[in-house]
Enzyme design. Structure first.
Site, PDB file in Angstrom:
ATOM      1  N   GLU A  10       0.855  -1.191   0.000  1.00 15.51           N
ATOM      2  CA  GLU A  10       0.000   0.000   0.000  1.00 15.51           C
ATOM      3  C   GLU A  10       0.887   1.236   0.000  1.00 15.51           C
ATOM      4  OE1 GLU A  10      -2.557   2.828  -0.055  1.00 15.51           O
ATOM      5  OE2 GLU A  10      -3.373   0.798  -0.164  1.00 15.51           O
ATOM      6  N   ASN A  39       5.790   2.081  -2.779  1.00 12.19           N
ATOM      7  CA  ASN A  39       5.246   2.362  -4.098  1.00 12.19           C
ATOM      8  C   ASN A  39       5.515   1.135  -4.968  1.00 12.19           C
ATOM      9  OD1 ASN A  39       4.847   3.169  -6.773  1.00 12.19           O
ATOM     10  ND2 ASN A  39       5.484   5.263  -6.365  1.00 12.19           N
ATOM     11  N   ASP A  66      -6.533   3.611  -7.254  1.00  6.97           N
ATOM     12  CA  ASP A  66      -6.929   4.999  -7.472  1.00  6.97           C
ATOM     13  C   ASP A  66      -7.090   5.215  -8.978  1.00  6.97           C
ATOM     14  OD1 ASP A  66      -7.054   7.805  -7.775  1.00  6.97           O
ATOM     15  OD2 ASP A  66      -5.810   8.102  -5.993  1.00  6.97           O
ATOM     16  N   LYS A  70      -7.868  12.494 -14.079  1.00  5.16           N
ATOM     17  CA  LYS A  70      -7.288  13.563 -14.896  1.00  5.16           C
ATOM     18  C   LYS A  70      -6.211  12.998 -15.801  1.00  5.16           C
ATOM     19  CE  LYS A  70      -8.139  17.258 -11.608  1.00  5.16           C
ATOM     20  NZ  LYS A  70      -7.541  18.282 -10.748  1.00  5.16           N
ATOM     21  N   ASP A 103     -14.305  -0.568  -9.295  1.00  3.56           N
ATOM     22  CA  ASP A 103     -15.683  -0.097  -9.434  1.00  3.56           C
ATOM     23  C   ASP A 103     -15.775   0.940 -10.543  1.00  3.56           C
ATOM     24  OD1 ASP A 103     -14.113   1.548  -7.793  1.00  3.56           O
ATOM     25  OD2 ASP A 103     -15.851   2.359  -6.746  1.00  3.56           O
TER      26      ASP A 103
END
Length: 163
Positions: A10, A39, A66, A70, A103
């Site tokens: 994470e 990372n 995530d 953008k 999702d």
């Protein structure tokens, strides 16, 4: 249930700490479990080299990354071509399975394309444009998965095997 070693990765320190604490409070007994704050796009190769010193990689789950909507931030998505290649190089042909869940359909489709384009992964769906239904983990769901389903929204899923 078969005992296994589980490593969670994470990028956010507070989430990794939360996960480590949760193991203790919920009394998980399925094997060795650890969470690293790092990372994955930077630290994956060294992590895999340590794993290979002991065993082979059986399964990787990328759950609800995530989406970075953008355009200028899409390069931050976890499933870069370099990440997929590094993962393949650290995988065992015919054994290592990668499970993808999101999702956000666009994010899952983008992840799927990254694995398809790499050429070292076989899509486990009968039709590479279809999605898998149901949970991959014997009914054990992530908090995000539960939240999405409670709101009546879809979870998009697919899986690959190292070839």
């Amino acid at each position: 249930m078969k005992k296994m070693n589980i490593l969670g990765v994470e990028i956010r320190k507070e989430v990794a700490e939360f996960a480590r604490n949760r193991i203790n409070t919920e009394g998980y007994t399925g094997g060795n479990v650890a969470f690293l704050q790092c990372n994955a796009n930077v630290d994956l190769a060294p992590i895999l080299s340590h794993i290979h010193a002991l065993t082979h990689l059986q399964s990787v789950s990328i759950n609800f990354p995530d989406p970075h909507f953008k355009e200028k931030h899409k390069k931050r998505r976890v499933h870069t071509p370099e990440f997929v290649r590094t993962l393949r190089e650290g995988s065992k042909t015919g054994v290592t399975r990668v499970v993808l869940q999101s999702d956000v359909k666009e994010v899952l489709d983008d992840m799927r394309r990254a694995f398809q384009d790499d050429g070292g992964w076989g899509d486990e769906a009968s039709d590479s444009n279809s999605y898998e239904s149901g949970n991959f983990f014997n009914g054990i769901k992530t908090d995000r998965e539960k939240s999405v389903e409670e709101r009546g929204l879809p979870v998009w899923r697919c899986s690959f095997r190292a070839i």
